[in-house]
Design a protein around this motif. Structure first.
Motif, PDB file in Angstrom:
ATOM      1  N   MET A   1      24.042 101.650 -21.174  1.00  0.00           N
ATOM      2  CA  MET A   1      25.440 101.593 -20.734  1.00  0.00           C
ATOM      3  C   MET A   1      25.789 102.816 -19.879  1.00  0.00           C
ATOM      4  N   GLU A   2      25.289 103.975 -20.292  1.00  0.00           N
ATOM      5  CA  GLU A   2      25.511 105.206 -19.532  1.00  0.00           C
ATOM      6  C   GLU A   2      24.854 105.113 -18.149  1.00  0.00           C
ATOM      7  N   ALA A   3      23.629 104.586 -18.114  1.00  0.00           N
ATOM      8  CA  ALA A   3      22.917 104.447 -16.835  1.00  0.00           C
ATOM      9  C   ALA A   3      23.641 103.471 -15.913  1.00  0.00           C
ATOM     10  N   LEU A   4      24.202 102.407 -16.473  1.00  0.00           N
ATOM     11  CA  LEU A   4      24.914 101.413 -15.664  1.00  0.00           C
ATOM     12  C   LEU A   4      26.172 101.986 -15.024  1.00  0.00           C
ATOM     13  N   ASP A   5      26.690 103.058 -15.582  1.00  0.00           N
ATOM     14  CA  ASP A   5      27.858 103.733 -14.989  1.00  0.00           C
ATOM     15  C   ASP A   5      27.479 104.519 -13.740  1.00  0.00           C
ATOM     16  N   GLY A   6      26.187 104.762 -13.548  1.00  0.00           N
ATOM     17  CA  GLY A   6      25.724 105.549 -12.408  1.00  0.00           C
ATOM     18  C   GLY A   6      25.274 104.672 -11.257  1.00  0.00           C
ATOM     19  N   ASP A   7      24.606 105.322 -10.312  1.00  0.00           N
ATOM     20  CA  ASP A   7      24.142 104.589  -9.129  1.00  0.00           C
ATOM     21  C   ASP A   7      22.641 104.766  -8.893  1.00  0.00           C
ATOM     22  N   ASP A   8      21.893 105.006  -9.982  1.00  0.00           N
ATOM     23  CA  ASP A   8      20.456 105.232  -9.902  1.00  0.00           C
ATOM     24  C   ASP A   8      19.729 104.014 -10.477  1.00  0.00           C
ATOM     25  N   LEU A   9      19.227 103.154  -9.594  1.00  0.00           N
ATOM     26  CA  LEU A   9      18.559 101.930 -10.049  1.00  0.00           C
ATOM     27  C   LEU A   9      17.340 102.228 -10.911  1.00  0.00           C
ATOM     28  N   ALA A  10      16.606 103.272 -10.591  1.00  0.00           N
ATOM     29  CA  ALA A  10      15.429 103.615 -11.391  1.00  0.00           C
ATOM     30  C   ALA A  10      15.847 103.985 -12.819  1.00  0.00           C
ATOM     31  N   HIS A  11      16.940 104.716 -12.957  1.00  0.00           N
ATOM     32  CA  HIS A  11      17.445 105.092 -14.282  1.00  0.00           C
ATOM     33  C   HIS A  11      17.882 103.846 -15.054  1.00  0.00           C
ATOM     34  N   ILE A  12      18.576 102.947 -14.372  1.00  0.00           N
ATOM     35  CA  ILE A  12      19.008 101.694 -15.011  1.00  0.00           C
ATOM     36  C   ILE A  12      17.785 100.896 -15.473  1.00  0.00           C
ATOM     37  N   ALA A  13      16.784 100.789 -14.598  1.00  0.00           N
ATOM     38  CA  ALA A  13      15.569 100.042 -14.940  1.00  0.00           C
ATOM     39  C   ALA A  13      14.871 100.645 -16.155  1.00  0.00           C
ATOM     40  N   CYS A  14      14.727 101.965 -16.179  1.00  0.00           N
ATOM     41  CA  CYS A  14      14.066 102.634 -17.310  1.00  0.00           C
ATOM     42  C   CYS A  14      14.807 102.392 -18.615  1.00  0.00           C
TER      43      CYS A  14
END
Length: 144
Positions: free
Chosen positions: A56-69
């Motif tokens: 959920m925290e990663a989805l608030d950002g704009d880093d696709l690699a972070h979201i994927a991980c």
């Protein structure tokens, strides 16, 4: 053949985490977290919640690699829970997927919906669990 569930089984074996080969509820099995004993069920729920929050925290950002991980970490922990419970995911996945594919698109709701006569996958999944437990013969559904 390599599969995500086999990868998670290897991870569990490497780090001495439980692996069941037939479906089995948590029962009174325990785990150690930060030096404290807790129920295995609570431990798995805590891991899922932690990974969900990180996604959920990663989805608030704009880093696709972070979201994927973070998304894969959540899937990894959920697969780990199925490994602990001794559930082979692929047959269950296929049953749920087939039921989902029978849904129709609802323009008003903007999402898939259950058409009249749609049957939940739980009945077929329960039969699959009995098969995985070795309780029935796949062809006759009779006790072995």
């Amino acid at each position: 053949m390599r599969s995500a569930q086999k990868d998670v089984v290897n991870f569990h074996k490497k780090f001495r985490q439980p692996v069941c080969h037939k479906p089995k509820l948590f029962g009174n099995r325990t785990a150690i977290r930060d030096g404290k004993e807790m129920s295995l069920r609570d431990f798995r729920m805590m891991l899922i919640e932690e990974e969900f929050n990180e996604l959920m925290e990663a989805l608030d950002g704009d880093d696709l690699a972070h979201i994927a991980c973070e998304a894969v970490d959540l899937i990894y922990v959920i697969l780990g829970t199925l490994v602990v419970l001794g559930i082979s995911v692929w047959p269950v996945w296929c049953l749920v997927h087939n039921c989902n594919m029978q849904k129709t698109y609802d323009e008003k709701a903007g999402k898939p919906s259950k058409p009249p006569g749609w049957i939940k996958p739980i009945i077929k999944v329960r039969a699959e669990m009995r098969d995985q437990e070795g309780w029935t013969n796949r062809r006759t559904r009779r006790p072995m």
